[in-house]
Design an enzyme around this catalytic site. Structure first.
Site, short mmCIF file in Angstrom:
data_model
loop_
_atom_site.label_atom_id
_atom_site.label_comp_id
_atom_site.label_asym_id
_atom_site.label_seq_id
_atom_site.Cartn_x
_atom_site.Cartn_y
_atom_site.Cartn_z
N ASP A 102 7.62 -0.08 1.88
CA ASP A 102 9.00 -0.18 1.39
C ASP A 102 9.74 -1.27 2.15
OD1 ASP A 102 10.80 0.95 3.54
OD2 ASP A 102 9.51 2.69 3.26
N1 URA Z 1 5.80 5.67 4.06
C1 URA Z 1 7.05 5.19 3.94
O1 URA Z 1 8.01 5.93 4.10
N2 URA Z 1 7.22 3.90 3.66
C2 URA Z 1 6.19 3.06 3.49
O2 URA Z 1 6.41 1.87 3.25
C3 URA Z 1 4.90 3.56 3.61
C4 URA Z 1 4.73 4.86 3.90
#
Ligand code: URA
Length: 229
Positions: A102
């Site tokens: 993310d």
């Molecule tokens: N978990 C998350 O919260 N974000 C990510 O990008 C990957 C795993």
């Protein structure tokens, strides 16, 4: 002959689903003509272009590890005009990320133009371990760690067993093998741990090591061998 979206994906351009979008957006030409029909089949003799550039299966395969910075998105196209991890990659072939991180998460991200390889690694059946380090100012209790280990309800899903370790007063390590959207943040949220920073440090046998933020490198033959095992 194979479906146009499958052909595009196997050139390492993107996933099949994304290929459908490229077709519908009129960005794909077959033998010089824009094709928007998702049912079209093509063969190796056909000339396929994306945004005017020929794509083929013959390209040299590249496998990259990037230390993704915070503030970059990993989706192939972003209508909001946000910074994209692909802007950090200076290669003469098009690559795309294997899976997602993310926007606010940093760390290990693989990119490749090898569509078959990417689709294999992303397949849930391989259950590749992904390790994250969470930095927090919450006082993390043993109960919280136990709950994370056993699985927590993140709304639409109960997470499977995870490896969870308290590294020091501010950092915990969480290793999961699923990849639900924002899974680690939602797991922490579910047990009351505030995430100040989230970093992926490992992907299967691969480790981020000392790779500086925003830099990338090619995987070694040994790393590729280990990933393929
Ligand atoms: N978990 C998350 O919260 N974000 C990510 O990008 C990957 C795993």
């Amino acid at each position: 002959m194979e479906r146009l979206n499958k052909f595009i994906a196997s050139c390492g351009v993107c996933s099949r689903r994304k290929a459908d979008e490229l077709i519908q957006d009129g960005r794909i030409k077959v033998n010089g003509e824009v094709v928007k029909d998702l049912g079209v089949k093509v063969s190796l003799e056909d000339k396929i272009e994306l945004d005017g550039k020929t794509i083929s299966k013959e390209e040299k395969k590249v496998y990259l590890m990037l230390n993704k910075p915070v503030g970059y998105v990993t989706t192939a196209s972003d209508e909001k005009g946000r910074k994209n991890v692909l802007d950090l990659i200076l290669e003469d072939v098009r690559v795309y990320p294997i899976g997602r991180l993310d926007m606010y998460t940093e760390g290990l991200l693989l990119l490749t133009n090898d569509g078959d390889f990417a689709n294999k690694l992303m397949h849930p059946k391989f259950e590749i371990d992904k390790r994250y380090v969470v930095t927090t100012d919450t006082k993390v209790t043993r109960q919280m760690l136990e709950a994370l280990r056993n699985g927590v309800d993140i709304g639409d899903y109960v997470t499977r067993e995870a490896k969870v370790e308290k590294l020091d007063e501010e950092n915990i390590s969480i290793t999961i093998h699923e990849g639900k959207n924002r899974q680690v943040r939602r797991m922490c949220d579910a047990v009351g741990i505030k995430v100040l920073k989230l970093k992926r440090t490992n992907y299967g046998p691969l480790s981020l090591g000392e790779l500086p933020v925003a830099k990338y490198r090619h995987l070694t033959d040994f790393e590729l061998y280990n990933l393929n095992k």
